[in-house]
Design an enzyme around this catalytic site. Structure first.
Site, mmCIF file in Angstrom:
data_model
loop_
_atom_site.group_PDB
_atom_site.id
_atom_site.type_symbol
_atom_site.label_atom_id
_atom_site.label_comp_id
_atom_site.label_asym_id
_atom_site.label_seq_id
_atom_site.Cartn_x
_atom_site.Cartn_y
_atom_site.Cartn_z
ATOM 1 N N LYS A 18 0.830 -1.216 0.000
ATOM 2 C CA LYS A 18 0.000 0.000 0.000
ATOM 3 C C LYS A 18 0.864 1.266 0.000
ATOM 4 O O LYS A 18 0.690 2.154 -0.835
ATOM 5 C CB LYS A 18 -0.941 0.017 1.223
ATOM 6 C CG LYS A 18 -1.878 -1.182 1.307
ATOM 7 C CD LYS A 18 -2.825 -1.090 2.488
ATOM 8 C CE LYS A 18 -2.146 -1.157 3.847
ATOM 9 N NZ LYS A 18 -1.516 -2.457 4.155
ATOM 10 N N ARG A 94 -10.479 -0.042 8.166
ATOM 11 C CA ARG A 94 -9.951 -1.382 8.397
ATOM 12 C C ARG A 94 -10.926 -2.265 9.149
ATOM 13 O O ARG A 94 -10.650 -3.442 9.350
ATOM 14 C CB ARG A 94 -8.712 -1.245 9.264
ATOM 15 C CG ARG A 94 -7.389 -1.593 8.621
ATOM 16 C CD ARG A 94 -6.386 -1.401 9.729
ATOM 17 N NE ARG A 94 -5.090 -1.902 9.500
ATOM 18 C CZ ARG A 94 -4.079 -1.223 8.955
ATOM 19 N NH1 ARG A 94 -4.269 -0.026 8.485
ATOM 20 N NH2 ARG A 94 -2.903 -1.759 8.895
ATOM 21 N N ARG A 129 11.587 -5.263 5.069
ATOM 22 C CA ARG A 129 11.273 -3.844 4.846
ATOM 23 C C ARG A 129 12.164 -2.922 5.680
ATOM 24 O O ARG A 129 12.431 -3.166 6.849
ATOM 25 C CB ARG A 129 9.822 -3.555 5.191
ATOM 26 C CG ARG A 129 9.594 -2.023 5.197
ATOM 27 C CD ARG A 129 8.189 -1.605 5.301
ATOM 28 N NE ARG A 129 7.460 -2.327 6.303
ATOM 29 C CZ ARG A 129 6.131 -2.350 6.343
ATOM 30 N NH1 ARG A 129 5.433 -1.699 5.452
ATOM 31 N NH2 ARG A 129 5.535 -3.028 7.288
ATOM 32 N N ARG A 158 10.812 -0.992 11.302
ATOM 33 C CA ARG A 158 9.682 -0.767 12.218
ATOM 34 C C ARG A 158 9.655 -1.830 13.307
ATOM 35 O O ARG A 158 9.920 -2.991 13.040
ATOM 36 C CB ARG A 158 8.372 -0.804 11.433
ATOM 37 C CG ARG A 158 7.879 0.586 11.087
ATOM 38 C CD ARG A 158 6.789 0.556 10.068
ATOM 39 N NE ARG A 158 5.643 -0.273 10.439
ATOM 40 C CZ ARG A 158 4.572 -0.418 9.668
ATOM 41 N NH1 ARG A 158 4.508 0.198 8.513
ATOM 42 N NH2 ARG A 158 3.567 -1.179 10.058
ATOM 43 N N ARG A 169 -0.782 -9.249 13.160
ATOM 44 C CA ARG A 169 -1.339 -8.277 12.214
ATOM 45 C C ARG A 169 -2.151 -8.966 11.121
ATOM 46 O O ARG A 169 -3.214 -8.478 10.725
ATOM 47 C CB ARG A 169 -0.208 -7.432 11.608
ATOM 48 C CG ARG A 169 0.382 -6.458 12.631
ATOM 49 C CD ARG A 169 1.769 -5.964 12.263
ATOM 50 N NE ARG A 169 1.815 -5.246 11.009
ATOM 51 C CZ ARG A 169 2.947 -5.003 10.336
ATOM 52 N NH1 ARG A 169 4.100 -5.430 10.808
ATOM 53 N NH2 ARG A 169 2.904 -4.335 9.220
#
Ligand code: AP5
Length: 213
Positions: A18, A94, A129, A158, A169
């Site tokens: 995203k 969400r 990431r 992160r 998640r």
């Protein structure tokens, strides 16, 4: 006359791409990018009331309560830059409650883009990431590492990007995704998010152009 400002929603699992796609959508359509993840991380860093209420949920990979995030988004959508340039909601709504809150506030969109990526691909995307704290650009250590040595040295990971937390998640995502998609069946388009980023961008832009004409 001028065409109405685009109102776009992008949805998909954690690490489905995203944020990566929002960089090119924003560059092409000039919309205001509203990432609730980025907004919440900024609130946590700044130690605001919202940040203090959100922190423990984000740290564990759970969704923050609807009442913490809904007000923040509604307020942001009401600001003049969103009316002027249009907006791109990333990571919101969400839950069904969040989708209902938008509808009740009279907020509708031109297009709901769903990035489809299977779970087994997502875990690898999450752990690799990295983000550049200076530019905000998203990298991946295997798929899209920076060529600049200086950038490489300053990249950050992160705290919720661990294999353990991505499982939480993903669980939260699967528990809510059908209800959210069900709220946008009339404007929803599914895009294959497993292709290379440039190919995914091309498919998304075709979709947006069609929705805006
Ligand atoms: P948020 O920040 O929204 O995280 P997320 O949904 O888990 O999404 P990500 O940011 O992890 O992934 P992305 O889809 O943007 O992927 P990216 O482009 O970076 O939310 C974080 C937390 O905030 C939540 O857990 C929750 O606690 C809270 N929160 C936020 N919104 C909320 C809400 N509405 N309600 C309640 N709580 C909320 O890509 C990932 C990696 O893959 C990158 O390394 C990238 O380089 C790579 N990549 C991207 N595209 C490709 C491709 N096509 N091929 C190969 N690699 C690719």
């Amino acid at each position: 006359g001028r065409k109405a400002a685009p109102r776009l929603i992008i949805a998909g699992a954690p690490a489905s791409g995203k944020g990566t796609q929002c960089e090119s959508i924003k560059a092409k359509y000039g919309v205001v990018h509203l990432s609730t993840g980025d907004m919440l991380r900024a609130a946590v860093s700044a130690g605001t009331d919202v940040g203090m209420r959100a922190k423990e949920y984000m740290d564990s990979g759970r969704l923050v309560p609807d009442e913490v995030i809904i007000g923040v988004v509604k307020e942001r959508l009401n600001s003049p830059d969103c009316a002027e340039s249009g907006w791109l909601l990333d990571g919101f709504p969400r839950t069904l409650e969040q989708a209902n809150a938008l509808a009740e506030a009279g907020v509708s969109a031109d297009c709901f883009i769903f990035l489809n990526v299977p779970d087994e691909i997502l875990v690898e995307r999450v752990v690799g990431r990295r983000t550049d704290p200076v530019t905000g650009k998203i990298y991946h250590m295997t798929f899209s590492p920076p060529d600049d040595e200086e950038i490489l040295k300053r990249l950050e990971q992160r705290s919720d990007d661990t294999e353990e937390k991505v499982k939480v998640r993903l669980g939260q995502f699967h528990a809510n995704v059908e209800a959210v998609r069900g709220s946008y069946t009339d404007i929803a388009v599914e895009v294959d998010g497993t292709q290379r980023p440039e190919e995914v961008s091309a498919m998304i832009m075709k979709t947006i152009d069609a929705a805006l004409t």
